[in-house]
Scaffold this motif. Structure first.
Motif, mmCIF file in Angstrom:
data_model
loop_
_atom_site.group_PDB
_atom_site.id
_atom_site.type_symbol
_atom_site.label_atom_id
_atom_site.label_comp_id
_atom_site.label_asym_id
_atom_site.label_seq_id
_atom_site.Cartn_x
_atom_site.Cartn_y
_atom_site.Cartn_z
ATOM 1 N N ALA A 90 -35.523 16.490 43.562
ATOM 2 C CA ALA A 90 -35.311 18.091 43.726
ATOM 3 C C ALA A 90 -34.862 18.453 44.961
ATOM 4 N N ALA A 91 -35.206 17.836 46.168
ATOM 5 C CA ALA A 91 -34.737 18.206 47.542
ATOM 6 C C ALA A 91 -33.311 17.843 47.382
ATOM 7 N N GLN A 151 -27.472 19.499 47.633
ATOM 8 C CA GLN A 151 -26.311 19.367 47.126
ATOM 9 C C GLN A 151 -25.960 20.769 46.917
ATOM 10 N N ASP A 152 -26.748 21.582 46.326
ATOM 11 C CA ASP A 152 -26.348 23.134 45.868
ATOM 12 C C ASP A 152 -26.094 23.771 47.290
ATOM 13 N N ARG A 153 -26.848 23.592 48.335
ATOM 14 C CA ARG A 153 -26.508 24.430 49.483
ATOM 15 C C ARG A 153 -25.244 23.973 49.781
ATOM 16 N N VAL A 211 -20.827 18.524 55.608
ATOM 17 C CA VAL A 211 -20.107 19.724 55.325
ATOM 18 C C VAL A 211 -20.856 20.906 55.880
ATOM 19 N N ALA A 212 -22.225 20.910 55.833
ATOM 20 C CA ALA A 212 -23.029 22.118 56.330
ATOM 21 C C ALA A 212 -22.976 22.256 57.731
ATOM 22 N N ASP A 213 -22.780 21.172 58.334
ATOM 23 C CA ASP A 213 -22.781 21.339 59.861
ATOM 24 C C ASP A 213 -21.515 21.651 60.265
#
Length: 153
Positions: A11-12, A17-19, A60-62
């Motif tokens: 789930a985490a 991945q969704d984020r 990607v987030a960073d």
């Protein structure tokens, strides 16, 4: 007990991945919503190329949330933006998911920077090479590609 441990971890991972898809989709949307599919893919590639370049963060987030002082690398990340919606948002989400799972060939030739094509040549304090022009954006990388333009100090 093992199933309980695996369940929340998945789930985490799914939430992460969704984020990641959401952040990439927002970058694609805000930078290239009027550019069509190829322009949106090109912006996605700039983000992915940055994750592979030692001068940028690894995720990607960073990359999307990177700041230099108070300035954000991606203007939408620091500004109050309209909430994405409509066909362009749906396309950006689809492209972001594809870019993270099975990306198409890179039309930017390895670009790690972009700017509006009508802007003057970049003066970023180091040499960059124009690697592509797609729609209203010019793309730049560290390595020369063909006989495209070079921009220096």
């Amino acid at each position: 007990m093992i199933l309980t441990a695996i369940g929340p971890a998945r789930a985490a991972d799914d939430q992460g991945q969704d984020r990641t898809v959401d952040l990439l989709a927002r970058t694609i949307f805000h930078e290239a919503s009027g550019e069509g599919r190829l322009g949106m893919i090109a912006v996605g590639w700039v983000v992915l190329n940055r994750t592979r370049d030692p001068s940028f963060p690894r995720s990607v987030a960073d990359v999307v949330q990177e700041r230099h002082g108070r300035a954000c690398q991606w203007s939408w990340a620091c500004a109050t933006q309209r909430e994405p919606h409509g066909t362009s948002w749906q396309r950006a989400q689809t492209i972001a998911a594809m870019m993270l799972k099975d990306p198409p060939p890179d039309p930017t030739n390895g670009a790690v920077w972009l700017q509006h094509a009508q802007a003057s040549e970049p003066r970023w304090g180091f040499t960059v090479y124009k690697t592509a022009r797609i729609g209203n954006h010019a793309f730049y990388g560290r390595n020369p590609v063909g006989d495209l333009d070079v921009a220096t100090r």
